[in-house]
Scaffold this active site. Sequence first.
Site, PDB file in Angstrom:
ATOM      1  CG  HIS A   1       4.356  -1.730   2.105  1.00 50.19           C
ATOM      2  ND1 HIS A   1       3.042  -2.122   2.066  1.00 50.19           N
ATOM      3  CD2 HIS A   1       4.927  -2.410   3.138  1.00 50.19           C
ATOM      4  CE1 HIS A   1       2.818  -3.015   3.023  1.00 50.19           C
ATOM      5  NE2 HIS A   1       3.936  -3.201   3.689  1.00 50.19           N
TER       6      HIS A   1
ATOM      7  CG  HIS B   1      -0.235  -0.277   2.523  1.00 48.85           C
ATOM      8  ND1 HIS B   1       0.630   0.635   3.082  1.00 48.85           N
ATOM      9  CD2 HIS B   1      -0.220  -1.351   3.360  1.00 48.85           C
ATOM     10  CE1 HIS B   1       1.102   0.180   4.212  1.00 48.85           C
ATOM     11  NE2 HIS B   1       0.616  -1.050   4.402  1.00 48.85           N
TER      12      HIS B   1
HETATM   13  P1  AMP Z   1       5.061  -4.855   6.695  1.00 48.19           P
HETATM   14  O1  AMP Z   1       4.943  -5.276   5.274  1.00 48.19           O
HETATM   15  O2  AMP Z   1       3.751  -4.619   7.364  1.00 48.19           O
HETATM   16  O3  AMP Z   1       6.019  -5.717   7.489  1.00 48.19           O
HETATM   17  O4  AMP Z   1       5.730  -3.419   6.665  1.00 48.19           O
HETATM   18  C1  AMP Z   1       6.956  -3.196   6.025  1.00 48.19           C
HETATM   19  C2  AMP Z   1       7.475  -1.830   6.399  1.00 48.19           C
HETATM   20  O5  AMP Z   1       6.504  -0.844   6.023  1.00 48.19           O
HETATM   21  C3  AMP Z   1       7.694  -1.663   7.906  1.00 48.19           C
HETATM   22  O6  AMP Z   1       8.874  -0.884   8.117  1.00 48.19           O
HETATM   23  C4  AMP Z   1       6.455  -0.898   8.348  1.00 48.19           C
HETATM   24  O7  AMP Z   1       6.667  -0.116   9.499  1.00 48.19           O
HETATM   25  C5  AMP Z   1       6.214  -0.040   7.141  1.00 48.19           C
HETATM   26  N1  AMP Z   1       4.811   0.404   7.085  1.00 48.19           N
HETATM   27  C6  AMP Z   1       3.714  -0.383   7.032  1.00 48.19           C
HETATM   28  N2  AMP Z   1       2.593   0.379   7.033  1.00 48.19           N
HETATM   29  C7  AMP Z   1       3.012   1.663   7.089  1.00 48.19           C
HETATM   30  C8  AMP Z   1       2.343   2.927   7.132  1.00 48.19           C
HETATM   31  N3  AMP Z   1       1.016   3.026   7.107  1.00 48.19           N
HETATM   32  N4  AMP Z   1       3.096   4.041   7.179  1.00 48.19           N
HETATM   33  C9  AMP Z   1       4.452   3.954   7.212  1.00 48.19           C
HETATM   34  N5  AMP Z   1       5.137   2.809   7.175  1.00 48.19           N
HETATM   35  C10 AMP Z   1       4.433   1.685   7.119  1.00 48.19           C
END
Ligand code: AMP
Length: 287
Positions: free
Chosen positions: A37, A34
């Site tokens: 990312h 999204h």
């Molecule tokens: P994930 O795929 O959920 O493990 O997230 C991968 C990276 O994206 C991690 O560093 C999360 O903190 C970051 N992330 C996920 N959602 C958001 C968001 N809404 N805003 C900022 N960073 C995000």
Amino acid sequence: MQKITDPHSFQELALKHRSQGLCTALVPTMGFFHEGHLSLMRLARRQADKVYVSLFVNPAQFGPDEDLQAYPQDEEADAALAEENGADILFIPASEAIYAPDHSTWVQVAGLDKGLCGAHRPGHFRGVTTVVSVLFHLCCPTMAVFGEKDWQQLAIIRRMVRDLHIPTRIAAHPIVREADGLAMSSRNVYMTSQERKQAPEVYRGLQALSAQVLQGHTDVSFLKDFLLERYARTVPLGRPDYIEFVQPQSLAPVSEITQPTLVALAMHMGKARILDNILIDTMPRQH
Ligand code: AMP
């Protein structure tokens, strides 16, 4: 953009980049991209010569009752989005390529992993720090980008990098939100339309809490009651997992807001678990 599944090919290429003196950035993810990312990827693109995005639904960070099997995936869409947003390499390893059947080495940041999400997801952060260490060893990035949505994860990784003298700079990206304020998350798709309607109230509550502090309310038990009472009214479908007031780096609990304080929460919302936080800055801003 090149897609790589084999860890050793990734390592070989990354070591070549390093020997060429290039600045490289890693964006670790679990996919189902999204705007959150994608913003991390664009930050990496602005600062580095080569951008590596890893897409790995890391089994080690899921508890036995969690959603590992159901975790949303769309590899094809993710690959297109990663390319559009500046990735040079999309690293998508199989689980068996990362963890040998007798894998037995774990990286754990003691202490910081105890409170907040750590208290509710035993073993979660050990899984995160282990896989991030593996990724760092595979590609030795000059920098790596993480989101502030997972604030505890960011604090833990900063500590790991400091303690292990890992030569990687950690960059943080602010929380990216939907237009109505809900923090973006791959897991938001688990919400029903009724739950989704109430979900923006989670962040509105944090903003209202921040306004209370500006009005002079600094007692944490008063503020916690204020927020719980508000959520009972505005997010009746939600079930708060925790609401904690902590010092932003050490994550030590705070009882009175006299210094910048992080208010972090997790709220069960049907099958989703909304994670959000706000930094309450009590210091006058420097211009
Ligand atoms: P994930 O795929 O959920 O493990 O997230 C991968 C990276 O994206 C991690 O560093 C999360 O903190 C970051 N992330 C996920 N959602 C958001 C968001 N809404 N805003 C900022 N960073 C995000």
